[in-house]
Design an enzyme around this catalytic site. Structure first.
Site, short mmCIF file in Angstrom:
data_model
loop_
_atom_site.label_atom_id
_atom_site.label_comp_id
_atom_site.label_asym_id
_atom_site.label_seq_id
_atom_site.Cartn_x
_atom_site.Cartn_y
_atom_site.Cartn_z
N GLU A 5 13.90 19.29 -10.05
CA GLU A 5 14.92 20.00 -10.82
C GLU A 5 16.26 19.96 -10.10
O GLU A 5 17.30 19.73 -10.72
CB GLU A 5 14.48 21.46 -11.04
CG GLU A 5 13.32 21.61 -12.01
CD GLU A 5 12.75 23.01 -12.06
OE1 GLU A 5 11.98 23.28 -12.98
OE2 GLU A 5 13.07 23.83 -11.17
N THR A 45 10.63 28.19 -21.33
CA THR A 45 11.86 28.20 -22.12
C THR A 45 12.30 26.77 -22.42
O THR A 45 12.74 26.46 -23.54
CB THR A 45 12.98 28.97 -21.40
OG1 THR A 45 12.49 30.24 -20.97
CG2 THR A 45 14.17 29.18 -22.31
N ASP A 82 14.14 31.48 -12.90
CA ASP A 82 13.27 32.65 -12.68
C ASP A 82 14.10 33.90 -12.45
O ASP A 82 13.69 35.00 -12.82
CB ASP A 82 12.34 32.38 -11.50
CG ASP A 82 11.41 31.21 -11.77
OD1 ASP A 82 10.68 31.26 -12.77
OD2 ASP A 82 11.45 30.22 -11.01
#
Length: 217
Positions: free
Chosen positions: A103, A31, A84
């Site tokens: 992240e 994405t 997720d």
């Protein structure tokens, strides 16, 4: 609308949160790749980006976007990344792409975290998607034993080495009702680098690609 088209819609919708003249935090995954493609259309309006993975860095540089080391900056206006799984209180499981530690670091620096997903990622209770835990290689089996004591079933993601040189344990079989508590418990196990629960630093805005368009939460 296909799943990839829903991802693309969410990725492009995140452009409106980009502040011109600033450095943008960029996550990792399919994405996010759509967001990077979108960001390239306004690359001359931003100063550059900070990336959470080698893969995203390469994609950004491929578009001619300057990528900064996080240590070179002291603030990020926005961080855009996927998930997720995400629940109704914006707690997330991340790390399917093994970039969870970087992240989490970039998310911690950013003023605003924009989560971009398709509608298959929303859940009532976290845990159907295995929870990744990044571990120091020599501690892998010790950490796995400790996780079993907490009721999880950790599985070594063999053949995968993170950008930091570590291993991933994917924890299955946990219905996570206290994401903040479990995030702390797992991080307290010696040898754990971090885990894929983003509860203490969850998303500020969630953009969900659906067959009917993008929903903002």
């Amino acid at each position: 609308m296909t799943q990839d088209e829903m991802k693309k819609a969410a990725g492009w919708a995140a452009l409106k949160y980009v502040v011109p003249g600033t450095i943008v935090g960029v996550g990792t995954g399919s994405t996010v790749n759509h967001f990077i493609d979108a960001l390239a259309t306004m690359k001359d309006e931003i100063k550059g980006a900070v990336s959470s993975s080698v893969a995203s860095t390469e994609r950004l540089k491929g578009f001619g976007i300057t990528v900064y080391d996080l240590n070179e900056i002291d603030a990020l206006s926005v961080y855009v990344d996927g998930a997720d799984e995400i629940n109704g209180t914006r707690d997330m499981i991340k790390g399917g792409g093994a970039a969870l530690t970087r992240e989490k670091i970039v998310a911690a620096v950013a003023d605003k975290f924009i989560c971009i997903i398709d509608n298959t990622k929303t859940v009532d209770v976290l845990g159907t998607f295995p929870l990744p835990v990044e571990v120091i290689p020599m501690a892998r089996e010790y950490v796995a034993r400790e996780i079993r004591k907490l009721g999880g079933n950790p599985v070594w993601r063999e053949g995968v080495v993170t950008d930091n040189g570590n291993h991933i344990l994917d924890v299955k079989g946990m219905a996570i009702t206290d994401a903040k508590g479990l995030e702390v418990q797992l991080n307290a196990i010696v040898g754990t680098v971090t885990n894929g629960l983003f509860a203490h630093r969850g998303a500020d805005v969630v953009l969900i690609g659906t067959p009917d368009g993008v929903i903002t939460q």
